[in-house]
Each structure stands twice: as C-alpha cells, then as structure tokens.
Design a protein around this motif. Structure first.
Motif, PDB file in Angstrom:
ATOM      1  N   PHE A  56     -15.242  -4.967   3.491  1.00 19.57           N
ATOM      2  CA  PHE A  56     -14.643  -3.888   2.260  1.00 19.57           C
ATOM      3  C   PHE A  56     -15.425  -3.726   1.268  1.00 19.57           C
ATOM      4  O   PHE A  56     -14.855  -3.269   0.310  1.00 19.57           O
ATOM      5  CB  PHE A  56     -13.205  -4.723   2.117  1.00 19.57           C
ATOM      6  CG  PHE A  56     -12.114  -4.604   3.444  1.00 19.57           C
ATOM      7  CD1 PHE A  56     -11.663  -3.617   3.771  1.00 19.57           C
ATOM      8  CD2 PHE A  56     -12.038  -5.786   4.283  1.00 19.57           C
ATOM      9  CE1 PHE A  56     -10.718  -3.468   4.941  1.00 19.57           C
ATOM     10  CE2 PHE A  56     -11.182  -5.750   5.194  1.00 19.57           C
ATOM     11  CZ  PHE A  56     -10.624  -4.874   5.754  1.00 19.57           C
TER      12      PHE A  56
ATOM     13  N   TRP B 253     -14.213 -10.611   4.855  1.00 16.32           N
ATOM     14  CA  TRP B 253     -13.701  -9.519   4.089  1.00 16.32           C
ATOM     15  C   TRP B 253     -14.765  -8.642   2.914  1.00 16.32           C
ATOM     16  O   TRP B 253     -14.909  -7.749   2.815  1.00 16.32           O
ATOM     17  CB  TRP B 253     -12.585 -10.443   3.246  1.00 16.32           C
ATOM     18  CG  TRP B 253     -11.863  -9.411   2.028  1.00 16.32           C
ATOM     19  CD1 TRP B 253     -11.216  -8.501   2.149  1.00 16.32           C
ATOM     20  CD2 TRP B 253     -12.378  -9.595   0.461  1.00 16.32           C
ATOM     21  NE1 TRP B 253     -10.804  -7.908   0.940  1.00 16.32           N
ATOM     22  CE2 TRP B 253     -11.614  -8.729  -0.016  1.00 16.32           C
ATOM     23  CE3 TRP B 253     -13.005 -10.557  -0.062  1.00 16.32           C
ATOM     24  CZ2 TRP B 253     -11.295  -8.399  -1.506  1.00 16.32           C
ATOM     25  CZ3 TRP B 253     -13.015 -10.537  -1.581  1.00 16.32           C
ATOM     26  CH2 TRP B 253     -12.200  -9.742  -2.282  1.00 16.32           C
TER      27      TRP B 253
ATOM     28  N   ASP C   1      -6.664   4.786   1.308  1.00 13.83           N
ATOM     29  CA  ASP C   1      -6.215   3.435   1.967  1.00 13.83           C
ATOM     30  C   ASP C   1      -5.442   2.516   1.036  1.00 13.83           C
ATOM     31  O   ASP C   1      -5.187   1.407   1.793  1.00 13.83           O
ATOM     32  CB  ASP C   1      -7.608   2.609   2.332  1.00 13.83           C
ATOM     33  CG  ASP C   1      -8.342   3.365   3.383  1.00 13.83           C
ATOM     34  OD1 ASP C   1      -7.794   4.120   4.009  1.00 13.83           O
ATOM     35  OD2 ASP C   1      -9.495   3.260   3.450  1.00 13.83           O
TER      36      ASP C   1
ATOM     37  N   GLU D 181      -2.928  -0.084   2.487  1.00 13.82           N
ATOM     38  CA  GLU D 181      -2.709  -0.057   3.961  1.00 13.82           C
ATOM     39  C   GLU D 181      -3.103  -1.408   4.262  1.00 13.82           C
ATOM     40  O   GLU D 181      -3.056  -1.863   5.526  1.00 13.82           O
ATOM     41  CB  GLU D 181      -3.613   1.111   4.548  1.00 13.82           C
ATOM     42  CG  GLU D 181      -2.990   2.574   4.154  1.00 13.82           C
ATOM     43  CD  GLU D 181      -1.603   2.609   4.837  1.00 13.82           C
ATOM     44  OE1 GLU D 181      -1.550   2.167   6.105  1.00 13.82           O
ATOM     45  OE2 GLU D 181      -0.926   3.061   4.135  1.00 13.82           O
ATOM     46  N   ASN D 182      -4.051  -2.138   3.599  1.00 13.32           N
ATOM     47  CA  ASN D 182      -4.539  -3.461   3.998  1.00 13.32           C
ATOM     48  C   ASN D 182      -4.238  -4.490   2.796  1.00 13.32           C
ATOM     49  O   ASN D 182      -4.855  -4.364   1.906  1.00 13.32           O
ATOM     50  CB  ASN D 182      -6.092  -2.876   4.151  1.00 13.32           C
ATOM     51  CG  ASN D 182      -6.580  -4.358   4.665  1.00 13.32           C
ATOM     52  OD1 ASN D 182      -6.228  -5.585   4.539  1.00 13.32           O
ATOM     53  ND2 ASN D 182      -7.756  -4.157   5.456  1.00 13.32           N
TER      54      ASN D 182
ATOM     55  N   GLY E 296      -4.410 -11.386   5.633  1.00 17.75           N
ATOM     56  CA  GLY E 296      -3.627 -10.190   5.260  1.00 17.75           C
ATOM     57  C   GLY E 296      -2.167 -10.204   5.562  1.00 17.75           C
ATOM     58  O   GLY E 296      -1.441  -9.578   4.714  1.00 17.75           O
TER      59      GLY E 296
ATOM     60  N   THR F 106      -7.234 -11.581   9.362  1.00 17.82           N
ATOM     61  CA  THR F 106      -5.969 -10.989   9.872  1.00 17.82           C
ATOM     62  C   THR F 106      -4.652 -11.683   9.390  1.00 17.82           C
ATOM     63  O   THR F 106      -3.907 -11.041   8.680  1.00 17.82           O
ATOM     64  CB  THR F 106      -5.759 -10.609  11.248  1.00 17.82           C
ATOM     65  OG1 THR F 106      -6.788  -9.676  11.812  1.00 17.82           O
ATOM     66  CG2 THR F 106      -4.542 -10.140  11.615  1.00 17.82           C
TER      67      THR F 106
END
Length: 199
Positions: free
Chosen positions: A67, A63, A95, A98-99, A22, A19
């Motif tokens: 993903f 990750w 997506d 968005e990430n 990101g 997190t």
C-alpha cells in the motif's frame, strides 16, 4: 486440502494476518484462528515464525509494501509530476474506505510493533508527495505544507469513509471527481510552473 498439498510459506501467513488485521484489528492476528483459516496447524506457523510478534511484523511489512511502495512504483512511468499527483489522489480517493487495514493499523499506531512502521510509512508517503510539489516548482517549505495538507486530507477521508460509510457527500463518481479537482486546485494554487492539469 489444496493449501496443505502446497506447503504454506511465510508470505501466506503474513497475507492471512494482514487480512485478519483488516477485518478485526491487531487483536484479530491470532495464530489458531489463522491456522484454521489457512487449513493447517500451528506447527506450520512455528516453522516460519518464532512467535505472534514476528507474524505481526511480517504482516505490517506486507502492508507497507502493498500500500505504499507498490503504489509509488505504479506512478513511476508518468513523467509529469502534476499528472502523478492527480493519479495518486484519484486512486487513493476512489479506494477510500474500501480497505480497513490502513484504518486499523492507524488505530494501533501507539503499539510498540506498529508505531515504527506507521512512522516510516507516513514519512515515506509525505516525502514522496513533497517531492512531487518540489518537481512542480514549489520551494521546499511550501512543498512540505502542501504535501502535509494533502496527506492529512486523504487520511481523514479514508478514516471517515471506512468508519462511517455513506456519511461523506461523495457518493457517486461525478461528485468524487469534483472533489478531487477541488482538492488539487487548492493544493496547486499559485503553482510556479504552467504544469497544472485538469483532465
């Protein structure tokens, strides 16, 4: 705190590090701020990890699993490779932006801990897409070209959507669907089989 009542695991730390990656890139993966976020002390960190580098490796592994491997596994029940290709492009296009994890991981791709993971992930993703094109009936060299084109289009789309929100003219569902259709039409042009799909 509830998290201190439940002993934190290495996975909790890895998820928090992912997190942070990101949100602020590789530099944001720092032990003290993560301990504060998790409501614990550095002692909990050192119970699970020898050092920050080990945490970065764990976050990158998470990750990769979330993903890449999980995304590929989610397509496994669809028998038609054209339908799988459409599902893949639809999901990643919806997506896009968005990430920020993927964008920040790529921004650190020259880092000695990040580079081998990025290389492995990119190879795995492209190999998967090559396999789809080969299942559709394209010869191996053509499958490689089309998979590379499709993957680099995705990366560019994701980077622009994350770094410059609103700049791409794909601001609603209809435009995005039209974009996905046009990309797939290009990639599947002259497909050797009759499996081309438009839904």
């Amino acid at each position: 705190m509830e998290q201190e009542r439940r002993r934190l695991t290495a996975d909790d730390w890895a998820a928090a590090a992912l997190t942070a990656l990101g949100e602020g890139g590789l530099a944001a993966v720092a032990v003290e701020p993560l301990a504060a976020r998790l409501g614990t002390t550095k002692g909990s960190f050192y119970w699970h990890f020898a050092n920050r580098e080990a945490l970065v490796v764990a976050a990158l592994s998470l990750w990769e699993e979330r993903f890449t491997e999980a995304a590929i596994a989610a397509l496994a029940t669809e028998p038609d490779p054209v339908a799988r290709l459409r599902m893949l492009f639809t999901r990643v296009s919806e997506d896009a932006g968005e990430n920020a994890v993927a964008v920040n991981v790529l921004a650190s791709a020259d880092h000695r801990l990040v580079a081998p993971v990025v290389r492995r992930v990119v190879k795995r993703r492209i190999d998967y897409i090559v396999g789809l094109f080969e299942e559709i009936g394209f010869p191996p060299d053509v499958a490689v070209h089309r998979a590379t084109l499709g993957y680099t289009a995705y990366v560019g789309h994701d980077q622009l959507a994350a770094r410059l929100p609103g700049v791409l003219p794909l601001d609603d569902a209809d435009r995005l669907a039209g974009y996905i259709d046009s990309v797939l039409d290009l990639l599947l042009h002259d497909a050797p089989s009759c499996q081309r799909l438009r839904q």
